[in-house]
Design a protein around this motif. Structure first.
Motif, mmCIF file in Angstrom:
data_model
loop_
_atom_site.group_PDB
_atom_site.id
_atom_site.type_symbol
_atom_site.label_atom_id
_atom_site.label_comp_id
_atom_site.label_asym_id
_atom_site.label_seq_id
_atom_site.Cartn_x
_atom_site.Cartn_y
_atom_site.Cartn_z
ATOM 1 N N ASN A 126 1.891 -5.498 3.169
ATOM 2 C CA ASN A 126 3.261 -5.132 3.924
ATOM 3 C C ASN A 126 3.186 -5.087 5.174
ATOM 4 O O ASN A 126 3.911 -5.450 6.223
ATOM 5 C CB ASN A 126 3.770 -3.719 3.444
ATOM 6 C CG ASN A 126 4.054 -3.486 1.955
ATOM 7 O OD1 ASN A 126 4.481 -4.770 1.254
ATOM 8 N ND2 ASN A 126 3.707 -2.619 1.360
ATOM 9 N N ASP A 127 1.851 -4.284 5.737
ATOM 10 C CA ASP A 127 1.731 -4.038 7.284
ATOM 11 C C ASP A 127 0.143 -4.756 7.248
ATOM 12 O O ASP A 127 -0.669 -4.152 6.984
ATOM 13 C CB ASP A 127 1.468 -2.675 7.294
ATOM 14 C CG ASP A 127 1.332 -2.408 8.848
ATOM 15 O OD1 ASP A 127 1.126 -3.276 9.688
ATOM 16 O OD2 ASP A 127 1.754 -1.247 9.164
ATOM 17 N N ARG A 128 0.261 -5.708 7.945
ATOM 18 C CA ARG A 128 -0.871 -6.726 8.401
ATOM 19 C C ARG A 128 -1.695 -6.281 9.452
ATOM 20 O O ARG A 128 -2.817 -6.471 9.721
ATOM 21 C CB ARG A 128 -0.448 -8.110 8.799
ATOM 22 C CG ARG A 128 0.121 -8.774 7.706
ATOM 23 C CD ARG A 128 0.891 -10.072 8.060
ATOM 24 N NE ARG A 128 0.053 -10.806 9.138
ATOM 25 C CZ ARG A 128 -0.919 -11.808 9.228
ATOM 26 N NH1 ARG A 128 -1.237 -11.954 7.729
ATOM 27 N NH2 ARG A 128 -1.372 -12.195 10.107
ATOM 28 N N ARG A 129 -1.434 -4.931 10.179
ATOM 29 C CA ARG A 129 -2.348 -4.287 11.157
ATOM 30 C C ARG A 129 -3.311 -3.506 10.253
ATOM 31 O O ARG A 129 -4.584 -3.362 10.408
ATOM 32 C CB ARG A 129 -1.445 -3.333 11.967
ATOM 33 C CG ARG A 129 -0.557 -3.947 12.739
ATOM 34 C CD ARG A 129 0.200 -2.687 13.382
ATOM 35 N NE ARG A 129 0.821 -2.041 12.556
ATOM 36 C CZ ARG A 129 1.782 -0.879 13.016
ATOM 37 N NH1 ARG A 129 2.065 -0.900 14.178
ATOM 38 N NH2 ARG A 129 2.581 -0.538 11.956
ATOM 39 N N GLN A 130 -3.009 -3.002 9.183
ATOM 40 C CA GLN A 130 -3.919 -2.198 8.144
ATOM 41 C C GLN A 130 -5.074 -3.135 7.663
ATOM 42 O O GLN A 130 -4.907 -4.247 7.305
ATOM 43 C CB GLN A 130 -3.128 -1.402 7.172
ATOM 44 C CG GLN A 130 -1.838 -0.573 7.689
ATOM 45 C CD GLN A 130 -1.053 -0.121 6.256
ATOM 46 O OE1 GLN A 130 -1.113 -0.616 5.194
ATOM 47 N NE2 GLN A 130 -0.097 0.816 6.705
ATOM 48 N N LYS A 190 -6.644 3.038 3.560
ATOM 49 C CA LYS A 190 -6.385 2.788 4.999
ATOM 50 C C LYS A 190 -7.661 3.431 5.472
ATOM 51 O O LYS A 190 -7.974 4.629 5.421
ATOM 52 C CB LYS A 190 -5.300 2.817 5.464
ATOM 53 C CG LYS A 190 -4.048 2.306 4.891
ATOM 54 C CD LYS A 190 -2.659 2.504 5.634
ATOM 55 C CE LYS A 190 -2.375 3.959 5.466
ATOM 56 N NZ LYS A 190 -1.086 4.141 6.313
ATOM 57 N N THR A 239 -6.478 -7.098 4.647
ATOM 58 C CA THR A 239 -5.392 -7.220 5.089
ATOM 59 C C THR A 239 -4.311 -6.415 4.466
ATOM 60 O O THR A 239 -3.804 -7.003 3.382
ATOM 61 C CB THR A 239 -4.968 -8.162 6.213
ATOM 62 O OG1 THR A 239 -6.118 -8.715 6.925
ATOM 63 C CG2 THR A 239 -3.742 -8.201 6.825
#
Lengths: 163, 163
Positions: A91-95, A56, A88
């Motif tokens: 689990n976490d689409r902000r990452q 990340k 993207t």
DNA sequence: CAAGATATGTCAACATGACTGACATAAATT
DNA sequence: AATTTATGTCAGTCATGTTGACATATCTTG
């Protein structure tokens, strides 16, 4: 209290050897990077993204110990020029998970080759036990408190990211 | 001909250990230098002037591999603030021989102390033979072609500048 | 001795890669 | 619904590196 509390015990020899060894070690890559219009910052980013695929942005900031702004500039160039791609997070689409492209892997491999040549030259007269001693020394030089994700992998449980 | 000519033999482990070890090694001094308003450049100049008293400006340029302009800036600061003094050469009055003052020695000693602590920690589980292996490795990592005056002293004839 | 080479210092202009602090967006968490 | 988190981006600054030109004092050479 005394002005020079340990005049005789300072490790001047190792201090200087580390300076010169590292200077020449990174010099190998610096030379090659010029041809690409890149600097050391690009190399470091490419290296860690290649070695730890799916890293990340936040991890990279921890490892390199630079600011978001500084990283942003070189990362943008590497993305624009196709050395790295973002995906993207599942689990976490902000990452934004980072991966090296084939182009990126080729560059990293070339630079690692130059540095490997130097390391092999330096290791050629050192037996396997001695080589392990060198690794032990280098590992012990690294801060273990507050390790980042990459250091956790290196020290963590003996597991390595690749190879 | 193949794009990754030696995929399996690259020394990724040593490459990364060198990166982290050097990052933390210089980090010790960086922290302390902030209090003086100095950077790494100042440290490097102070270190070599202290260790090789009477070094010429030209020697320093060779060792640090920077330009006259870059050196000039930090050297001027160190002279102005009394960490270093210049003496005109005896044989050649064009030369400015550089010497650390007591103030300069105190600073270098303090920084070397921090780095020595780290080295001692890293060496504590390594026996004398192993410690010599580490030195051998570091020496062998350094370019031997075109050595500057300092490297000649380090490698030259076993003689050391101090201690 | 005159001419050229050398050691150093300094000028302007510029590039890179670091920094701070503020702010925006989207997505996750509470 | 409100807050926190992950990321991206803006403006401005600083430290340290670069090039190329030029000045001065001093040494070396023809």
């Amino acid at each position: 209290m005394s002005p020079t509390p340990r005049a005789g015990e300072l490790r001047w020899d190792i201090i200087e050897l580390l300076f010169f060894a590292y200077r020449d070690f990174v010099g190998d890559a610096d030379h090659e990077l010029e041809a690409f219009g890149f600097g050391r910052a690009h190399h470091r980013v490419m290296h860690f993204v290649h070695r730890y695929p799916g890293l990340k942005v936040a991890d990279l900031l921890d490892v390199l110990r630079i600011t978001k702004q500084s990283l942003g500039r070189v990362l943008k160039q590497l993305l624009d020029e196709g050395y790295i791609v973002q995906k993207t997070g599942n689990n976490d689409r902000r990452q934004r998970l980072l991966y090296a492209t084939a182009k990126g892997e080729a560059l990293v491999g070339k630079l690692a080759g130059l540095q490997t040549d130097r390391i092999n030259r330096a290791m050629q007269d050192i037996d396997p036990a001695g080589q392990e001693t060198v690794r032990q020394f280098l590992r012990a030089m690294i801060d273990r408190d507050d390790p980042d994700k990459v250091l956790e992998t290196i020290f963590g449980s003996g597991k390595k990211p690749r190879e």
